[in-house]
Write a protein that holds these residues in place. Structure first.
Motif, PDB file in Angstrom:
ATOM      1  N   ALA A   1      11.396  19.227 -36.915  1.00 57.80           N
ATOM      2  CA  ALA A   1      12.229  20.284 -36.332  1.00 57.80           C
ATOM      3  C   ALA A   1      11.440  21.040 -35.264  1.00 57.80           C
ATOM      4  N   TYR A   2      10.153  21.275 -35.540  1.00 55.25           N
ATOM      5  CA  TYR A   2       9.320  22.002 -34.576  1.00 55.25           C
ATOM      6  C   TYR A   2       9.179  21.202 -33.277  1.00 55.25           C
ATOM      7  N   SER A   3       8.886  19.900 -33.449  1.00 54.75           N
ATOM      8  CA  SER A   3       8.669  19.094 -32.244  1.00 54.75           C
ATOM      9  C   SER A   3       9.951  19.002 -31.418  1.00 54.75           C
ATOM     10  N   GLN A   4      11.108  19.056 -32.077  1.00 54.79           N
ATOM     11  CA  GLN A   4      12.368  19.019 -31.331  1.00 54.79           C
ATOM     12  C   GLN A   4      12.630  20.355 -30.633  1.00 54.79           C
ATOM     13  N   ALA A   5      12.350  21.464 -31.362  1.00 53.75           N
ATOM     14  CA  ALA A   5      12.659  22.786 -30.813  1.00 53.75           C
ATOM     15  C   ALA A   5      11.726  23.130 -29.655  1.00 53.75           C
ATOM     16  N   ALA A   6      10.461  22.665 -29.755  1.00 56.18           N
ATOM     17  CA  ALA A   6       9.489  22.994 -28.715  1.00 56.18           C
ATOM     18  C   ALA A   6       9.328  21.829 -27.745  1.00 56.18           C
ATOM     19  N   ALA A   7      10.431  21.129 -27.488  1.00 51.12           N
ATOM     20  CA  ALA A   7      10.369  19.942 -26.629  1.00 51.12           C
ATOM     21  C   ALA A   7       9.824  20.314 -25.254  1.00 51.12           C
ATOM     22  N   LYS A   8       9.093  19.381 -24.653  1.00 47.50           N
ATOM     23  CA  LYS A   8       8.494  19.596 -23.335  1.00 47.50           C
ATOM     24  C   LYS A   8       9.563  19.640 -22.257  1.00 47.50           C
ATOM     25  N   VAL A   9       9.316  20.440 -21.244  1.00 47.21           N
ATOM     26  CA  VAL A   9      10.234  20.464 -20.113  1.00 47.21           C
ATOM     27  C   VAL A   9       9.841  19.319 -19.182  1.00 47.21           C
TER      28      VAL A   9
ATOM     29  N   THR B   1       3.924  16.642 -12.001  1.00 50.65           N
ATOM     30  CA  THR B   1       5.196  16.183 -11.451  1.00 50.65           C
ATOM     31  C   THR B   1       6.197  17.324 -11.417  1.00 50.65           C
ATOM     32  N   LEU B   2       5.817  18.450 -12.013  1.00 52.45           N
ATOM     33  CA  LEU B   2       6.760  19.560 -12.154  1.00 52.45           C
ATOM     34  C   LEU B   2       5.967  20.858 -12.076  1.00 52.45           C
ATOM     35  N   LEU B   3       6.547  21.856 -11.428  1.00 53.53           N
ATOM     36  CA  LEU B   3       5.903  23.173 -11.391  1.00 53.53           C
ATOM     37  C   LEU B   3       6.642  24.093 -12.356  1.00 53.53           C
ATOM     38  N   ARG B   4       5.983  24.420 -13.476  1.00 55.79           N
ATOM     39  CA  ARG B   4       6.619  25.308 -14.457  1.00 55.79           C
ATOM     40  C   ARG B   4       6.195  26.742 -14.157  1.00 55.79           C
ATOM     41  N   VAL B   5       7.175  27.601 -14.014  1.00 55.19           N
ATOM     42  CA  VAL B   5       6.904  28.999 -13.682  1.00 55.19           C
ATOM     43  C   VAL B   5       7.204  29.822 -14.924  1.00 55.19           C
ATOM     44  N   LYS B   6       6.185  30.448 -15.476  1.00 57.96           N
ATOM     45  CA  LYS B   6       6.336  31.186 -16.744  1.00 57.96           C
ATOM     46  C   LYS B   6       6.760  32.618 -16.503  1.00 57.96           C
ATOM     47  N   ARG B   7       7.526  33.133 -17.430  1.00 58.43           N
ATOM     48  CA  ARG B   7       7.937  34.532 -17.389  1.00 58.43           C
ATOM     49  C   ARG B   7       6.806  35.386 -17.964  1.00 58.43           C
ATOM     50  N   VAL B   8       6.434  36.460 -17.223  1.00 62.80           N
ATOM     51  CA  VAL B   8       5.434  37.388 -17.756  1.00 62.80           C
ATOM     52  C   VAL B   8       5.989  38.808 -17.639  1.00 62.80           C
ATOM     53  N   GLU B   9       5.361  39.718 -18.351  1.00 62.91           N
ATOM     54  CA  GLU B   9       5.784  41.120 -18.293  1.00 62.91           C
ATOM     55  C   GLU B   9       4.742  41.923 -17.530  1.00 62.91           C
ATOM     56  N   GLY B  10       5.174  43.001 -16.939  1.00 62.66           N
ATOM     57  CA  GLY B  10       4.236  43.899 -16.264  1.00 62.66           C
ATOM     58  C   GLY B  10       3.913  43.447 -14.858  1.00 62.66           C
ATOM     59  N   GLU B  11       2.933  44.108 -14.283  1.00 58.11           N
ATOM     60  CA  GLU B  11       2.575  43.857 -12.891  1.00 58.11           C
ATOM     61  C   GLU B  11       1.780  42.541 -12.780  1.00 58.11           C
ATOM     62  N   ILE B  12       2.116  41.692 -11.817  1.00 61.69           N
ATOM     63  CA  ILE B  12       1.349  40.456 -11.596  1.00 61.69           C
ATOM     64  C   ILE B  12       0.168  40.799 -10.685  1.00 61.69           C
ATOM     65  N   PRO B  13      -1.081  40.445 -11.081  1.00 61.95           N
ATOM     66  CA  PRO B  13      -2.225  40.829 -10.254  1.00 61.95           C
ATOM     67  C   PRO B  13      -2.182  40.172  -8.875  1.00 61.95           C
ATOM     68  N   GLU B  14      -2.505  40.972  -7.860  1.00 61.78           N
ATOM     69  CA  GLU B  14      -2.506  40.447  -6.503  1.00 61.78           C
ATOM     70  C   GLU B  14      -3.839  39.810  -6.150  1.00 61.78           C
ATOM     71  N   ASP B  15      -4.869  40.141  -6.913  1.00 58.00           N
ATOM     72  CA  ASP B  15      -6.193  39.608  -6.632  1.00 58.00           C
ATOM     73  C   ASP B  15      -6.263  38.158  -7.106  1.00 58.00           C
ATOM     74  N   PRO B  16      -6.494  37.214  -6.188  1.00 58.59           N
ATOM     75  CA  PRO B  16      -6.524  35.791  -6.581  1.00 58.59           C
ATOM     76  C   PRO B  16      -7.646  35.483  -7.568  1.00 58.59           C
ATOM     77  N   ASN B  17      -8.664  36.318  -7.644  1.00 59.20           N
ATOM     78  CA  ASN B  17      -9.759  36.062  -8.575  1.00 59.20           C
ATOM     79  C   ASN B  17      -9.579  36.765  -9.915  1.00 59.20           C
ATOM     80  N   ALA B  18      -8.439  37.413 -10.111  1.00 56.71           N
ATOM     81  CA  ALA B  18      -8.208  38.121 -11.380  1.00 56.71           C
ATOM     82  C   ALA B  18      -8.217  37.117 -12.531  1.00 56.71           C
ATOM     83  N   PRO B  19      -8.803  37.499 -13.673  1.00 57.25           N
ATOM     84  CA  PRO B  19      -8.872  36.574 -14.818  1.00 57.25           C
ATOM     85  C   PRO B  19      -7.496  36.118 -15.276  1.00 57.25           C
ATOM     86  N   PHE B  20      -6.479  36.947 -15.001  1.00 61.12           N
ATOM     87  CA  PHE B  20      -5.101  36.587 -15.337  1.00 61.12           C
ATOM     88  C   PHE B  20      -4.763  35.187 -14.827  1.00 61.12           C
TER      89      PHE B  20
END
Lengths: 744, 238
Positions: free
Chosen positions: A90-98, A500-519
């Motif tokens: 059930a877990y493997s079905q519910a968490a199927a890969k995109v 083969t695919l670009l997955r864009v994740k949902r995050v909360e709060g401010e996205i850091p503008e600094d490209p070197n941020a650990p985020f």
């Protein structure tokens, strides 16, 4: 036990599964295996329930496990294991890969009855190659066709015509493999004429959504030029085109023409034993004329017609200098060295692997190559002696790093190995052609191979004819060569692991503008290959940037892309010196089409424009609309809502570019959540003179803004486990009650 | 026809024996040889020397380098030209000092090194930064050896006479020449463009001047035993 119906059934079931899964070559797809197993299950049930006695016999072991006091332990184990298995499923079905949506397309769409070629109408139906009537000039046409091929088509379709040219890995669908009996062998020449003249943009509606980057060659080649290339394709592969006669027209798939020439293709043959052979230079000459001459030249001086567009240049054999050798520096290569290069090719360059030639052909070729520099090959070379291999360890890596600095590898290869050293821009080979140092973070492009031994041997021998010197006697201790090899190997993974695919994740709060941020380091990277733009003038046969790494996230308000790409210099624009700004662009459609139709890959066209999120080292973030590669309209400063921050260090750019998900501007792409949309990337190394159409680009990929991560994978499995445990308890109780009744 | 052929044959034998005699004569007539004193001058206005901005290893290399591919003095004398007597062979006496080229201040010192065939030479690195000595020789095997800062000396040997260009890829402005000589009659011009060839066997000789960017010129010179013959050459950009 074997007499028990239950175990018989289990045994047959497992045996059938093993057979369907492992006994069929090539392996059957899972869907087929499931189907067959379903049939086997039904057959087994019919078999065991053929009469009530047999059915009871089948049920007995099950009943015993359910009720028997002595089997309590097994019962308990089964009652624990079964619900867990179900929960896992059930877990493997519910968490199927995109996964990106599949792209179905017609392989050979039906050609139109006529096309317009540079304003002239050409009827495709019944059309024959007019040059074939002129039999006297056949060889001339074929050789001219070969020249056109090597200057234009080779970059994708490969010098050995197998669809695996140096840019091929960046494209899907892959460039056509002409040596495959399923391509030109079953087509008429008129069909090829149509495909070459009209390319990807000319594909009919029913074969969309097409993604082919095949250009319309009518913009560059003449009618006669196209016919010549076609003649070359058939001549070089040894296939015959299908004819317009009735017989052939009846069964399109059954007339692959004459088979390929003997000795030319042995791809499915046994692996080469690679025994040392001497080779026959006379026979090798014939192979050379067919396979090598277009780049390496008739005289072997590396100046064939293909050389003009190549960098690195094809090797000049007349000096007997070869890059990849396993002999003492200053000595000629061994026969085995030459054989190996012919066999393996040189990754990252236009030199392909010639495995499709028979082993004997390759040995003969080797003998012929030696005849270009007879003086060099007079004495037998001494094999290189390396100290005993040192396994990689923390100590070895730290010694390797110390040596890397002491022998100043950074001078050309850069501190981080990204080919950005201070001496890199000035390097020239022995023929005075500019040459780039290897990017040590991309071992898949190492010309002489990427194994640890390959690296140690290259360090020891240097690469003859290039600025890379021999370090055999120039390290502190001989085993330092191995420490260095260990260290170089530790700089990067072995493979680029393209996405083969670009997955864009949902995050909360401010996205850091600094490209070197650990985020950003925590986000999953997706690598996309880039190829040179060889369609529109000025063309880029030798792109500086061949890969871009993308990370992307979004919030309820905005989307942010984090791009990383290697570029040897942060260029300060100086157009007079052919130095331009470094740039990157994310290409999107203006509107998401219902039919998955995408803009033409090179910034769209009049009917389907593209939207670009751009960044340049001198102008920062920008937005633009385009209806073609030379028809780009930047948005006015007021309209631009994108923001970008780029940083450069050690031969690498890192950039964060952000934009609101939704804007009021109808010329902007509006990012949808939970819906696939096409995206592609373009890059310019201004320091290498790249600007406008002189660039590298990726094909279209899908991106997806994933809906806020659902809790389903963590809720459903426990429920499944609980329900199945409850069901088990019910079944066991009932069975025991029944059994007790029977006893009473 | 036959008579003419014989004439050629005899002539050929005589010519050959002359060459042979010339070849061995230096040892025999070393004391009775003459000297050639000369100068090589630039005809016209010499181009300004190329100045290269240094963008690496500035501590040892400095900030600017002046190219030595054409050095013309105030008297228009050309430095670093190689003068030799054509066709006269002879073993070269062992040099008092081992021939050596030093990479110092990120340039080759000397810019042009004369070395006898078969002699071992030292290639030194006084800079303490990575250099690589890269030869593009054709008659002698070409080589490209790394010489990191800690590697002070590399030795090399050349078995065939040749003008060999050497360079350092790590410092693209660095270039120099190793001239492998098969006779003692070689000289390199000094800052005034002057040179001296000594103990040259008497007789008429062709004298050749070679310069890396100006090419080659020749002149015939009559050398008399015990005397000094003066000669001057003029070269210009082609």
């Amino acid at each position: 036990m074997l007499r028990s119906k239950f175990f018989q059934a289990i045994f047959i079931f497992v045996a059938a599964f093993a057979f369907f899964r492992y006994g069929i070559r090539p392996p059957a797809p899972w869907s087929v295996v499931y189907l067959y197993m379903g049939i086997v299950l039904v057959a087994l049930l019919v078999y065991v329930s053929s009469d009530s006695e047999s059915w009871q016999a089948f049920l007995r072991p099950i009943r015993v496990v359910l009720v028997d006091e002595e089997k309590g332990l097994i019962r308990l184990l089964l009652m624990i294991v079964l619900p867990l298995l179900l929960g896992y499923y059930a877990y493997s079905q519910a968490a199927a890969k995109v996964e990106a949506p599949p792209e179905l397309r017609a392989i050979h769409p039906a050609p139109p009855s006529s096309i317009s070629f540079r304003g002239k109408t050409i009827s495709i139906e019944g059309l024959e190659n007019p040059l074939r009537k002129d039999g006297a000039n056949f060889r001339k046409y074929v050789s001219e066709g070969g020249e056109i091929y090597i200057k234009n088509c080779m970059f994708c379709h490969g010098d050995n015509l197998n669809g695996d040219g140096m840019f091929a890995h960046a494209f899907n669908p892959a460039p056509a493999n002409f040596t495959d009996p399923g391509t030109i062998a079953m087509l008429q020449e008129s069909y090829l004429f149509w495909r070459i003249a009209k390319g990807g943009p000319g594909l009919p509606k029913e074969s969309k959504p097409w993604n082919s980057v095949m250009p319309s060659w009518e913009d560059r080649l003449t009618e006669e030029g196209i016919w010549k290339v076609i003649m070359y394709l058939y001549d070089a592969t040894g296939f015959q085109p299908r004819r317009w006669d009735k017989q052939a027209a009846i069964s399109p798939s059954l007339s692959p023409g004459r088979g390929p020439r003997e000795g030319v293709r042995q791809r499915w043959g046994p692996a080469p034993a690679e025994a040392q052979q001497s080779g026959d230079a006379k026979v090798g000459k014939l192979v050379y004329e067919k396979k090598c001459e277009l780049c390496h030249g008739v005289k072997g001086d590396g100046d064939g017609p293909g050389a003009a567009n190549l960098n690195p240049k094809p090797r000049d054999f007349t000096q007997g200098k070869y890059k990849v050798i396993t002999t003492t520096p200053g000595q000629p290569p061994s026969d085995q060295d030459l054989f190996k290069i012919i066999t393996d090719g040189m990754p990252g360059s236009a030199m392909p692997s010639w495995k499709e030639l028979s082993e004997k052909d390759r040995w003969d070729l080797m003998a012929y190559l030696k005849s270009f520099a007879p003086d060099t090959f007079q004495q037998a070379p001494k094999a290189l002696q390396l100290p005993k291999e040192v396994p990689s360890s923390k100590e070895s890596l730290s010694r390797g790093k110390e040596m890397f600095e002491a022998i100043e590898c950074n001078k050309c290869h850069g501190r981080a190995g990204r080919a950005d050293g201070p001496s890199a821009p000035e390097l020239k080979d022995d023929w005075d052609h500019p040459i780039r140092p290897a990017d040590l973070t991309k071992p898949w492009n190492f010309r002489g191979g990427k194994t640890k031994r390959d690296i140690a041997v290259r360090l020891a021998t240097g690469l003859a004819g290039t600025p890379m010197p021999s370090f055999l006697d120039s390290v502190e201790k001989p085993e330092d060569l191995w420490h260095l090899a260990n260290y170089v190997k530790s700089l990067a993974p072995d493979k680029p692991n393209y996405a083969t695919l670009l997955r864009v994740k949902r995050v909360e709060g401010e996205i850091p503008e600094d490209p070197n941020a650990p985020f950003w380091a925590r986000q999953t990277p997706a690598n996309f290959p880039l190829a040179g733009q060889v369609i529109v003038d000025p063309r880029d046969f030798n792109p500086s940037i061949d890969m871009i790494t993308v990370r992307a996230v979004y919030t309820s308000r905005e989307i942010a892309f984090h791009l990383t790409w290697d570029d040897p210099t942060a260029s300060r624009p100086e157009p007079a010196a052919k130095v331009f700004a470094d740039q990157v662009a994310i290409q999107l459609p203006v509107k998401l089409s219902e039919s998955d139709e995408r803009p033409y890959i090179l910034m769209g066209d009049g009917s389907n424009p593209a939207y670009l999120l751009r960044w340049s080292s001198d102008g920062g973030a920008e937005e633009a609309g385009a209806t073609g590669i030379n028809a780009l309209t930047p948005q006015t400063a007021q309209a631009v809502e994108a923001k970008g921050t780029g940083v450069f260090a050690d031969g690498q750019y890192r950039l964060v570019i952000k934009r609101p998900l939704q804007t009021a501007d109808s010329d902007d792409f509006q990012f949808p959540v939970g819906k696939f949309f096409p995206v592609s990337f373009m890059a310019w190394d201004g320091g290498a003179g790249e600007t406008a159409s002189d660039m590298s680009f990726s094909e279209w990929y899908y991106a997806l803004l994933e809906e806020p991560s659902s809790k389903r994978p963590y809720v459903i499995p426990p429920v499944v486990v609980l329900v199945s445990v409850a069901a088990e308890i019910l079944i066991v109780r009932r069975a025991q009650r029944k059994a007790r009744k029977r006893v009473n | 026809m036959r008579g003419v052929g014989r004439c050629f044959f005899i002539g050929g034998v005589m010519a050959l024996s002359l060459v042979f005699l010339a070849g061995i004569s230096p040892q025999v007539n070393a004391q009775s040889g003459g000297s050639i004193l000369g100068e090589v001058k630039y005809n016209g206005t010499p181009p300004a020397p190329k100045v290269i901005k240094v963008n690496k290893d500035n501590k040892v290399c400095g900030n600017e380098k002046t190219s030595e591919d054409l050095v013309v003095g105030s008297n228009k004398g050309i430095k670093w030209a190689v003068v030799s007597v054509v066709g006269v062979k002879g073993s070269v006496p062992k040099p008092a000092q081992k021939p050596a080229v030093d990479q110092k201040g990120c340039h080759f010192q000397p810019h042009v090194l004369l070395t006898p065939v078969g002699a071992e030479i030292d290639i030194m690195n006084s800079d303490g930064v990575l250099h690589n000595i890269h030869s593009t020789s054709k008659l002698n095997p070409s080589f490209n050896k790394a010489q990191p800062g800690f590697k002070k000396v590399i030795s090399a040997k050349f078995e065939k006479p040749e003008f060999i260009k050497i360079r350092c890829d790590a410092h693209s402005w660095m270039s120099g020449w190793i001239v492998v000589q098969d006779s003692p009659y070689y000289a390199v011009t000094d800052a005034n463009g002057s040179f001296k060839l000594e103990n040259v066997p008497p007789g008429k000789h062709k004298i050749e001047v070679w310069h890396e960017t100006l090419g080659k010129i020749e002149k015939e010179v009559d050398v008399k035993a015990g005397a000094t013959t003066k000669v001057s050459f003029e070269m210009t950009k082609k």
